[in-house]
Motif scaffolding. Sequence first.
Motif, PDB file in Angstrom:
ATOM      1  N   LEU A 449       0.825  -1.205   0.000  1.00 50.66           N
ATOM      2  CA  LEU A 449       0.000   0.000   0.000  1.00 50.66           C
ATOM      3  C   LEU A 449       0.860   1.257   0.000  1.00 50.66           C
ATOM      4  O   LEU A 449       0.527   2.251  -0.663  1.00 50.66           O
ATOM      5  N   SER A 450       1.975   1.218   0.725  1.00 54.85           N
ATOM      6  CA  SER A 450       2.848   2.397   0.770  1.00 54.85           C
ATOM      7  C   SER A 450       3.380   2.748  -0.609  1.00 54.85           C
ATOM      8  O   SER A 450       3.616   3.920  -0.907  1.00 54.85           O
ATOM      9  N   ARG A 451       3.554   1.744  -1.462  1.00 47.47           N
ATOM     10  CA  ARG A 451       4.038   2.002  -2.815  1.00 47.47           C
ATOM     11  C   ARG A 451       3.021   2.794  -3.639  1.00 47.47           C
ATOM     12  O   ARG A 451       3.377   3.443  -4.624  1.00 47.47           O
ATOM     13  N   LYS A 452       1.761   2.731  -3.235  1.00 48.63           N
ATOM     14  CA  LYS A 452       0.707   3.416  -3.982  1.00 48.63           C
ATOM     15  C   LYS A 452       0.490   4.848  -3.517  1.00 48.63           C
ATOM     16  O   LYS A 452      -0.259   5.590  -4.154  1.00 48.63           O
ATOM     17  N   ILE A 453       1.105   5.236  -2.411  1.00 44.77           N
ATOM     18  CA  ILE A 453       0.977   6.602  -1.924  1.00 44.77           C
ATOM     19  C   ILE A 453       2.007   7.473  -2.627  1.00 44.77           C
ATOM     20  O   ILE A 453       3.216   7.247  -2.501  1.00 44.77           O
ATOM     21  N   ASP A 454       1.543   8.436  -3.382  1.00 47.91           N
ATOM     22  CA  ASP A 454       2.438   9.306  -4.148  1.00 47.91           C
ATOM     23  C   ASP A 454       2.909  10.455  -3.261  1.00 47.91           C
ATOM     24  O   ASP A 454       2.336  11.545  -3.256  1.00 47.91           O
ATOM     25  N   SER A 455       3.941  10.195  -2.487  1.00 49.97           N
ATOM     26  CA  SER A 455       4.506  11.227  -1.620  1.00 49.97           C
ATOM     27  C   SER A 455       5.997  10.988  -1.459  1.00 49.97           C
ATOM     28  O   SER A 455       6.504   9.910  -1.763  1.00 49.97           O
ATOM     29  N   GLY A 456       6.670  12.015  -0.975  1.00 51.31           N
ATOM     30  CA  GLY A 456       8.122  11.921  -0.833  1.00 51.31           C
ATOM     31  C   GLY A 456       8.571  11.091   0.351  1.00 51.31           C
ATOM     32  O   GLY A 456       9.721  10.659   0.413  1.00 51.31           O
ATOM     33  N   GLN A 457       7.674  10.881   1.320  1.00 47.42           N
ATOM     34  CA  GLN A 457       8.043  10.146   2.524  1.00 47.42           C
ATOM     35  C   GLN A 457       6.826   9.381   3.027  1.00 47.42           C
ATOM     36  O   GLN A 457       5.742   9.936   3.157  1.00 47.42           O
ATOM     37  N   VAL A 458       6.995   8.092   3.274  1.00 49.04           N
ATOM     38  CA  VAL A 458       5.938   7.249   3.821  1.00 49.04           C
ATOM     39  C   VAL A 458       6.537   6.419   4.950  1.00 49.04           C
ATOM     40  O   VAL A 458       7.662   5.943   4.851  1.00 49.04           O
ATOM     41  N   PRO A 471      16.179  11.377   3.307  1.00 47.79           N
ATOM     42  CA  PRO A 471      15.727  12.476   2.453  1.00 47.79           C
ATOM     43  C   PRO A 471      14.264  12.805   2.697  1.00 47.79           C
ATOM     44  O   PRO A 471      13.430  11.925   2.914  1.00 47.79           O
ATOM     45  N   PHE A 472      13.961  14.094   2.637  1.00 48.99           N
ATOM     46  CA  PHE A 472      12.618  14.587   2.932  1.00 48.99           C
ATOM     47  C   PHE A 472      12.226  15.634   1.900  1.00 48.99           C
ATOM     48  O   PHE A 472      13.000  16.528   1.576  1.00 48.99           O
ATOM     49  N   GLY A 473      11.020  15.514   1.387  1.00 50.23           N
ATOM     50  CA  GLY A 473      10.521  16.479   0.423  1.00 50.23           C
ATOM     51  C   GLY A 473       9.257  15.960  -0.210  1.00 50.23           C
ATOM     52  O   GLY A 473       8.806  14.841   0.071  1.00 50.23           O
ATOM     53  N   GLY A 474       8.667  16.761  -1.107  1.00 51.62           N
ATOM     54  CA  GLY A 474       7.355  16.423  -1.614  1.00 51.62           C
ATOM     55  C   GLY A 474       7.286  16.207  -3.103  1.00 51.62           C
ATOM     56  O   GLY A 474       8.176  16.606  -3.863  1.00 51.62           O
TER      57      GLY A 474
END
Length: 503
Positions: A449-458, A471-474
């Motif tokens: 499921l985390s692979r389906k979340i389009d974000s820079g950090q999960v 690394p952190f960002g959007g």
Amino acid sequence: MICSDAAGILTMTTTAAFLSGPHHHIINGQAVPAASGETFLVQNPATEVDIASVARGSAVDIDAAVHAARHAFENGWKDMPAPKRTDILNRFAAKIAKNADLLADVETSESGTPRSWSYPTMLQGFPSFLSYYAGWPTKILGDTIPAHPLGRDDQDFLVYTQREPIGVVGAITPWNSPAGIFLMKLAPALAAGCTVVVKSPELAPLTTELMVRLAHEAGLPDGVLNLVHGYGADAGAALAAHPGVDKISFTGSTATGRLILDAAKGNLKKVSLELGGKSPFVVMKDADLDEAAPAAAIACFGMSGQNCMAATRIFVHEDIMASFLEKLDQTIDFLKVGNGFDQGVFVGPLISAAQKEKVLGYIEAGKADGATLHRGGKALDGPGHWVEPTVFTNCRHDMRIAREEIFGPVMTILPFGDDEAALDTALNDTNYGLSGSVWSKDIGKAIRLSRKIDSGQVAINAHAAISAETPFGGNRQSGWGRELGKEGLDEYLKTKAISVRLA
């Protein structure tokens, strides 16, 4: 240290002496007033008492700071031996830890952040950003490349690359975490060999000023780090547009990020942006609710929701909704709201009256759109800019409170069932892509499921798992580029290829 009684009156201490000023710009190592002579007032958001008068910068002050940074870059800093930069960064980290009490008091005074958060982050968390990047100056490496320029296969070449500092960096930082985000930009910039002009946040400029003073006490050469106070429309805009700046690093709203891009077009300076968020927090049917429910409350209401990574969209499987809400309420009942200097406070004030009114407006919009107000929803009696922790249930994805960044203590709960395709679509049904988390005992399911979340950090079974190394960002309208980790250093470096004909 500073403290407060029930009325929020600050006692006279070392911190109070610092707050009383003066608070000037710091340009080329010197404290200087604004060229215009103008100042502005900084307010404690918990008491609505003015705590400092600060120099109000303009394009004239920005120009002086940029010239100082350029001179320092060209005359020593970019060519300083890497071990010396390492030593300075380590000494700076030690200075911050040694002054953690003072820094925590100042940050709590101007931003309302509870001291239970501001002190430990000053003591250990934020110095780690400097310590991590202190290890990088000796490891900024190039490559040798087995290449032959076109049409010259019969000739012998040595081709190699070297990584160089990008130049003068303009850093524009926000009020919600003035120390941490400042160091997220400064540490890699200095490690790379860049010089910096920072425009402090007008609602909370004092922590940044104190940090800059400590950097100079740690041995940072004059002109390498320059500070200009002022408003975004004046000093911030001038810094973003200045032709002597090679890169802008900005953290703030998506709307302001677009203005930064427009201003940067003049000399096509590099830009990195860390912007808004509307982070999903997904509670699967098999999640450990004793962990997930308290974590959701903390992730949403920490920093009074004034956090780009705040867990404001809580997806809960419909089969466990009642149990989740029961445990969520138990946690919220335990979260004390009040002045950040008072013992046990977890939820402080909003930064300003304007921010409070904005948040209350979103709460009214949630009611109007048909969401169920589960708890909270009201402003608390002043002085201070207070909104109680608020939870909406039965939310839909088309509601403003479920799509737009509120930046306040407002949680939206969205139920989901066994239709995985519907959940996959809902997770990314906003303009943002900064952070998120998945809560499940089935790690394989959580990873998928985390692979389906389009974000820079999960994160999985955690939320906002930030560290100096990570690394952190959007993505999407949450920004460009990354901060922290090796990727954060790369933002301040450029690559030069050198081809040497040996024959």
